[in-house]
Design a protein around this motif. Structure first.
Motif, PDB file in Angstrom:
ATOM      1  N   ASN A 128     -10.681  -7.338  -5.099  1.00  0.00           N
ATOM      2  CA  ASN A 128     -10.846  -7.231  -6.550  1.00  0.00           C
ATOM      3  C   ASN A 128      -9.499  -7.242  -7.268  1.00  0.00           C
ATOM      4  OD1 ASN A 128     -13.710  -7.046  -6.610  1.00  0.00           O
ATOM      5  ND2 ASN A 128     -13.579  -4.913  -5.943  1.00  0.00           N
ATOM      6  N   TYR A 129      -8.494  -6.606  -6.677  1.00  0.00           N
ATOM      7  CA  TYR A 129      -7.173  -6.585  -7.299  1.00  0.00           C
ATOM      8  C   TYR A 129      -6.537  -7.970  -7.292  1.00  0.00           C
ATOM      9  CZ  TYR A 129      -7.386  -1.487  -7.329  1.00  0.00           C
ATOM     10  OH  TYR A 129      -7.748  -0.183  -7.569  1.00  0.00           O
ATOM     11  N   ARG A 130      -6.726  -8.700  -6.195  1.00  0.00           N
ATOM     12  CA  ARG A 130      -6.202 -10.071  -6.166  1.00  0.00           C
ATOM     13  C   ARG A 130      -6.905 -10.939  -7.203  1.00  0.00           C
ATOM     14  NH1 ARG A 130      -6.179  -9.107  -0.415  1.00  0.00           N
ATOM     15  NH2 ARG A 130      -8.263 -10.019  -0.264  1.00  0.00           N
ATOM     16  N   THR A 131      -8.205 -10.737  -7.388  1.00  0.00           N
ATOM     17  CA  THR A 131      -8.949 -11.515  -8.380  1.00  0.00           C
ATOM     18  C   THR A 131      -8.506 -11.192  -9.797  1.00  0.00           C
ATOM     19  OG1 THR A 131     -10.852 -11.501  -6.873  1.00  0.00           O
ATOM     20  CG2 THR A 131     -11.260 -12.135  -9.158  1.00  0.00           C
ATOM     21  N   VAL A 132      -8.230  -9.911 -10.065  1.00  0.00           N
ATOM     22  CA  VAL A 132      -7.804  -9.507 -11.410  1.00  0.00           C
ATOM     23  C   VAL A 132      -6.512 -10.204 -11.794  1.00  0.00           C
ATOM     24  CG1 VAL A 132      -6.815  -7.566 -12.677  1.00  0.00           C
ATOM     25  CG2 VAL A 132      -9.008  -7.306 -11.552  1.00  0.00           C
ATOM     26  N   PHE A 133      -5.555 -10.261 -10.889  1.00  0.00           N
ATOM     27  CA  PHE A 133      -4.248 -10.833 -11.214  1.00  0.00           C
ATOM     28  C   PHE A 133      -4.280 -12.358 -11.293  1.00  0.00           C
ATOM     29  CE2 PHE A 133      -2.934  -6.682  -9.449  1.00  0.00           C
ATOM     30  CZ  PHE A 133      -2.220  -6.214 -10.548  1.00  0.00           C
ATOM     31  N   THR A 163     -13.336   0.162  -6.716  1.00  0.00           N
ATOM     32  CA  THR A 163     -12.400  -0.963  -6.767  1.00  0.00           C
ATOM     33  C   THR A 163     -12.204  -1.627  -5.409  1.00  0.00           C
ATOM     34  OG1 THR A 163     -10.489   0.491  -6.420  1.00  0.00           O
ATOM     35  CG2 THR A 163     -11.181   0.090  -8.700  1.00  0.00           C
ATOM     36  N   ILE A 177      -6.684  -0.927 -13.944  1.00  0.00           N
ATOM     37  CA  ILE A 177      -5.515  -1.661 -14.438  1.00  0.00           C
ATOM     38  C   ILE A 177      -5.236  -1.304 -15.901  1.00  0.00           C
ATOM     39  CG2 ILE A 177      -4.572  -3.949 -14.902  1.00  0.00           C
ATOM     40  CD1 ILE A 177      -4.716  -3.249 -11.954  1.00  0.00           C
ATOM     41  N   LEU A 228      -8.609  -5.240  -0.888  1.00  0.00           N
ATOM     42  CA  LEU A 228      -7.889  -5.526  -2.139  1.00  0.00           C
ATOM     43  C   LEU A 228      -8.375  -6.797  -2.820  1.00  0.00           C
ATOM     44  CD1 LEU A 228      -4.257  -4.646  -0.967  1.00  0.00           C
ATOM     45  CD2 LEU A 228      -5.850  -3.205  -2.244  1.00  0.00           C
ATOM     46  N   TYR A 236     -15.736  -5.054  -9.950  1.00  0.00           N
ATOM     47  CA  TYR A 236     -14.671  -5.766 -10.658  1.00  0.00           C
ATOM     48  C   TYR A 236     -14.372  -5.084 -11.992  1.00  0.00           C
ATOM     49  CZ  TYR A 236     -11.962  -9.726 -12.374  1.00  0.00           C
ATOM     50  OH  TYR A 236     -10.958 -10.519 -12.849  1.00  0.00           O
ATOM     51  N   THR A 277     -12.214  -2.147 -11.306  1.00  0.00           N
ATOM     52  CA  THR A 277     -10.839  -2.562 -11.039  1.00  0.00           C
ATOM     53  C   THR A 277     -10.087  -2.837 -12.328  1.00  0.00           C
ATOM     54  OG1 THR A 277     -11.621  -3.573  -8.983  1.00  0.00           O
ATOM     55  CG2 THR A 277      -9.420  -4.182  -9.750  1.00  0.00           C
ATOM     56  N   MET A 278     -10.718  -3.536 -13.258  1.00  0.00           N
ATOM     57  CA  MET A 278     -10.066  -3.784 -14.544  1.00  0.00           C
ATOM     58  C   MET A 278      -9.841  -2.489 -15.309  1.00  0.00           C
ATOM     59  SD  MET A 278     -11.731  -7.351 -15.967  1.00  0.00           S
ATOM     60  CE  MET A 278     -13.436  -6.816 -15.839  1.00  0.00           C
TER      61      MET A 278
END
Length: 325
Positions: free
Chosen positions: A87-92, A70, A301, A85, A294, A297-298
């Motif tokens: 990937n986490y910013r992209t997910v949200f 991730t 989540i 971070l 990615y 990361t999903m």
């Protein structure tokens, strides 16, 4: 006449210098318990090590590698680099991922209550003493023996627009053209019904075991007090099978969040993105030209969402812990 009573709070006068003055027996008992615990642990180590190794190789190591992914970017072929971070910013900020979560929530809202109610009622019927109940239990459990892929192929043939018998029943005999897989809402409901058909036997057997575990003395006492029918079910049977209800609720919820096989066989996420579930999007990102990092990361989540929902269900349906005699 006076009697000298020895002072028991003081240490004996004949103890050597530096010896502990406190009670000896509690310390000795603790040492015995500690020695016994270490002995039991040493005896259990040969049996625990193989399980710990398997758990570490197939559960902890993949999970740790997923967490590491991730924070990476790139692919396994071209190489991975640290991305922080990102990937986490992209997910949200990913609208498609947000839609897949909404689609998954819609599927869960349809599937979970429907499965709980139907399987509980079927389990209640299976727990009754009806003639030929063994044959009924076998017939109800048979769909659970099929793989999800085989189940999807069976129902895809059933609703085929040209040769499907179920589609012919509705279109030719009833005059209703049902868009089984071409309308988003209908397709989602149809997936939920297929899931219910394929898992009804398994969850019903669990409920049946819970109802059969209720002592007959409790039911007889309730009947003597005038409880029967609906009152007997809601006031006696339902509270006593609450732990079973909690188990089935968690299993159905996790199964609904992780729906993938039926989407893969029947809809491929269509029409459009109407049945694009979270796990289907993760699969597409990992294996169809997306980013493995990615997708990881999903996955994390989705794991957190599943854990939160399961914790809420456990808290709301937790039993009081009172055992019945």
């Amino acid at each position: 006449m006076s009697v000298n009573v020895p002072d028991r709070t003081r240490a004996p006068a004949n103890l050597p210098a530096g010896a502990p003055s406190g009670p000896v027996r509690p310390r000795r008992a603790r040492l015995v318990r500690l020695r016994r615990g270490l002995t039991n642990l040493a005896q259990a180590v040969p049996f625990l090590v193989p399980k710990a190794v398997v758990f570490g190789l197939f559960v902890l190591a993949p999970f740790a590698y997923t967490v590491v992914l991730t924070f990476q970017r790139g692919s396994l072929l071209s190489g991975l680099t640290f991305a922080g971070l990102e990937n986490y910013r992209t997910v949200f900020t990913d609208d498609l991922f947000r839609q897949t979560l909404m689609n998954t929530a819609l599927f869960m809202l349809i599937c979970v209550p429907l499965t709980i109610v139907v399987t509980m009622l079927v389990g209640l019927l299976l727990s009754s003493s009806i003639r030929g109940m063994s044959a009924y239990r076998t017939l109800i459990y048979l769909p659970s023996l099929l793989s999800v892929v085989a189940t999807g192929l069976i129902w895809k043939i059933m609703v085929d627009s040209e040769y499907g018998p179920l589609n012919a029943l509705f279109s030719r005999l009833l005059g209703i053209d049902v868009p089984w897989l071409t309308d988003g809402t209908v397709a989602m409901v149809f997936l939920a019904l297929i899931t219910l058909w394929s898992t009804c036997g398994f969850y019903s057997i669990i409920f049946m075991a819970g109802f059969n575990n209720i002592p007959t003395t409790v039911l007889e006492a309730a009947r003597i007090d005038g409880a029967s029918g609906w009152r007997l079910f809601t006031a006696i049977k339902l509270p006593l099978v609450r732990p079973v209800l909690q188990l089935v609720l968690i299993l159905v919820t996790i199964n609904s969040i992780q729906v993938f096989d039926l989407v893969f066989v029947l809809t491929n996420g269509g029409p459009g993105t109407a049945t694009y579930t979270a796990l289907w999007y993760i699969y597409q990102s990992a294996f169809n030209g997306g980013s493995l990092s990615y997708a990881a990361t999903m996955s994390i989540i989705l794991l957190l969402v599943t854990a939160v929902i399961s914790a809420v269900f456990i808290g709301r349906t937790r039993s009081d812990g009172a055992d019945y005699e």
